[in-house]
Design a protein around this motif. Sequence first.
Motif, mmCIF file in Angstrom:
data_model
loop_
_atom_site.group_PDB
_atom_site.id
_atom_site.type_symbol
_atom_site.label_atom_id
_atom_site.label_comp_id
_atom_site.label_asym_id
_atom_site.label_seq_id
_atom_site.Cartn_x
_atom_site.Cartn_y
_atom_site.Cartn_z
ATOM 1 N N ALA A 25 2.544 -1.420 8.338
ATOM 2 C CA ALA A 25 2.373 -1.001 6.967
ATOM 3 C C ALA A 25 3.553 -0.279 6.382
ATOM 4 O O ALA A 25 3.993 -0.706 5.355
ATOM 5 N N THR A 26 3.963 0.647 7.149
ATOM 6 C CA THR A 26 5.337 1.320 6.888
ATOM 7 C C THR A 26 6.394 0.561 6.653
ATOM 8 O O THR A 26 7.352 0.340 5.321
ATOM 9 N N ALA A 70 6.623 -2.704 6.232
ATOM 10 C CA ALA A 70 6.527 -3.765 4.996
ATOM 11 C C ALA A 70 6.419 -3.048 3.536
ATOM 12 O O ALA A 70 6.565 -4.006 2.671
ATOM 13 N N SER A 71 6.381 -1.699 3.589
ATOM 14 C CA SER A 71 6.128 -1.326 2.237
ATOM 15 C C SER A 71 7.591 -0.709 1.878
ATOM 16 O O SER A 71 7.692 -0.222 0.630
ATOM 17 N N ILE A 72 8.737 -0.599 2.727
ATOM 18 C CA ILE A 72 9.954 0.056 2.172
ATOM 19 C C ILE A 72 11.006 -0.984 2.040
ATOM 20 O O ILE A 72 11.431 -1.785 3.027
#
Lengths: 156, 152
Positions: free
Chosen positions: A118-119, A121-123
């Motif tokens: 999640a980390t 994929a969000s940056i």
Amino acid sequence: MKLQKNTSLALYSVLEFAADPTRHFPATEIAAKYGVSAHHLAKVLAALARAGILESVRGVGGGYRLVCNLRRLTLIDVIQIFEDPGLPDGERGDSGESTPVGRALGVVLSEIDQMTKATLASITLATMLRLMARQRKAGQDRASRRRPRRASARNA
Amino acid sequence: MRQPPEAVAVRPARRGDLDRVIAIDAAVTGLPKRSYWLSVYRRYSGAGRVGRYFLVADSVGEVRGFIIGDVRDWEFGSPPCGWVFAIDVEPRFRVAGIGTRLLAAICANFRRAGVFKVRTILAHDNTLILSFFRSQGMMAAPFIPLEMDIEV
């Protein structure tokens, strides 16, 4: 999470290109900066080019340039070209994974993998550039706070 | 980045904005929740709602997005800080800076209320909104959300 060497090199390279997207970089320039052989880096850059992130530019002043959208490409997009950041449930490959202990451990490790994914994929690259700018500024602020102290120590 | 729609103003929500807020939320989530939004409006709008903010992005009289949050004191053992618990922008007006304007406006309210930290919580597969908050400079907070099924 520890990234494989090629993955780290790919991220360093992509972010070097992202910092100046209009410029063509020869592989040798990035290789020298990160202390790796140009031959090794060329393989990484070729993989990024095959994935449509970089484009090779031929001729004098050639090299590579970025051809992706900085506000869309995320860290996980780059990482997944070289490795899988976390395995699917129950695929750790050890002999105990089908036991109750192994399955319980799998649940916990899966939690960590989900957060990692999640980390990453969000940056986006654009977010990373802003983060790098803040790191640079924080470094400059720390340096400027240290300088007056040294001066006052001399004065004392 | 798209050009922002003309004359976007961020202002406190009014009762007349609620249908647009409900429509934007329903378009994004696929789930209309009228009674929920009425309840949120009652709790977060109007005078005397200290530390509670329900703001909308208004472009030529049309609501294009909204943000809701509040100041929470000592919840989860944390000193007072601002929490954003809802933000959305009409899909066709995204990537035009409206979300950034909304977040900046609620942060300005938090600052005026004397808090200098803003937090939010999201589903980890909500990549779109996670990316938005990341792009605004948000990093992982020193908290871990936990849950469990309550056995019947």
